[in-house]
Design a protein around this motif. Structure first.
Motif, PDB file in Angstrom:
ATOM      1  N   ARG A  90     -12.386   2.017   0.479  1.00  0.00           N
ATOM      2  CA  ARG A  90     -13.309   1.571  -0.565  1.00  0.00           C
ATOM      3  C   ARG A  90     -13.751   2.785  -1.364  1.00  0.00           C
ATOM      4  N   GLY A  91     -13.986   2.570  -2.640  1.00  0.00           N
ATOM      5  CA  GLY A  91     -14.429   3.664  -3.497  1.00  0.00           C
ATOM      6  C   GLY A  91     -15.167   3.138  -4.710  1.00  0.00           C
ATOM      7  N   HIS A  92     -15.500   4.051  -5.616  1.00  0.00           N
ATOM      8  CA  HIS A  92     -16.151   3.670  -6.865  1.00  0.00           C
ATOM      9  C   HIS A  92     -15.626   4.568  -7.987  1.00  0.00           C
ATOM     10  N   TRP A  93     -15.606   4.032  -9.203  1.00  0.00           N
ATOM     11  CA  TRP A  93     -15.127   4.827 -10.325  1.00  0.00           C
ATOM     12  C   TRP A  93     -16.267   5.657 -10.884  1.00  0.00           C
ATOM     13  N   THR A  94     -15.939   6.852 -11.382  1.00  0.00           N
ATOM     14  CA  THR A  94     -16.964   7.762 -11.880  1.00  0.00           C
ATOM     15  C   THR A  94     -16.781   8.123 -13.349  1.00  0.00           C
ATOM     16  N   GLN A  95     -15.557   7.993 -13.859  1.00  0.00           N
ATOM     17  CA  GLN A  95     -15.296   8.477 -15.209  1.00  0.00           C
ATOM     18  C   GLN A  95     -14.099   7.745 -15.799  1.00  0.00           C
ATOM     19  N   ILE A  96     -14.167   7.486 -17.099  1.00  0.00           N
ATOM     20  CA  ILE A  96     -13.022   6.956 -17.840  1.00  0.00           C
ATOM     21  C   ILE A  96     -12.405   8.117 -18.602  1.00  0.00           C
ATOM     22  N   LEU A  97     -11.129   8.389 -18.347  1.00  0.00           N
ATOM     23  CA  LEU A  97     -10.445   9.492 -19.020  1.00  0.00           C
ATOM     24  C   LEU A  97      -9.879   9.067 -20.373  1.00  0.00           C
ATOM     25  N   GLY A  98      -9.450   7.815 -20.495  1.00  0.00           N
ATOM     26  CA  GLY A  98      -8.906   7.324 -21.759  1.00  0.00           C
ATOM     27  C   GLY A  98      -7.838   6.275 -21.529  1.00  0.00           C
ATOM     28  N   ASP A  99      -7.083   5.988 -22.581  1.00  0.00           N
ATOM     29  CA  ASP A  99      -6.066   4.937 -22.542  1.00  0.00           C
ATOM     30  C   ASP A  99      -4.811   5.391 -21.794  1.00  0.00           C
ATOM     31  N   VAL A 100      -4.206   4.453 -21.077  1.00  0.00           N
ATOM     32  CA  VAL A 100      -2.942   4.710 -20.399  1.00  0.00           C
ATOM     33  C   VAL A 100      -1.876   4.992 -21.451  1.00  0.00           C
TER      34      VAL A 100
END
Length: 128
Positions: A90-100
């Motif tokens: 289990r985890g959590h997201w911390t940051q959006i880097l951008g579009d794939v």
């Protein structure tokens, strides 16, 4: 003559884990199935499967209310726990880097995965 293998191999067992070497992982979310998109309000807080950029790592289960905002994005995820009875950690997201697929975003993923520090230089360094 009898040739036998020595049976006096060192043995031991794990009695506890003092510190885990978890770090941040880059990747993307597994696409949502078409039948799940029609759920509507039930989709607000969803369990999603994160696929790390490094194929040697296991997929990670995250729970998020921002599922729609994370579609087709490269994100950073941190592990929280991995119960021995669960298939996925289990985890959590911390940051959006951008579009794939965006070249600069994919470069950020590579640098982040290899621990390259990418923050801006300070004024003192630039004056040198």
């Amino acid at each position: 003559k009898s040739f036998s293998m020595p049976t006096d191999r060192p043995k031991g067992r794990v009695v506890g884990i003092l510190k885990r070497n978890w770090r941040e992982y880059c990747g993307t979310l597994r696409p949502v199935h078409e039948d799940r998109k029609d759920v509507g309000a039930g989709f607000d807080k969803a369990d999603r499967i994160f696929i790390p950029a490094d194929p040697r790592l296991p997929n990670i289960m995250i729970q998020t209310r921002h599922s729609a905002n994370l579609e087709n994005k490269r994100i950073v995820v941190v592990l929280d726990s991995w119960d021995r009875h669960n298939h996925y950690p289990r985890g959590h997201w911390t940051q959006i880097l951008g579009d794939v697929g965006d070249r600069s975003v994919e470069s950020k993923v590579i640098l982040h995965e290899h621990g390259v520090i990418t923050r801006e230089f300070g004024d003192a360094i630039l004056r040198c």
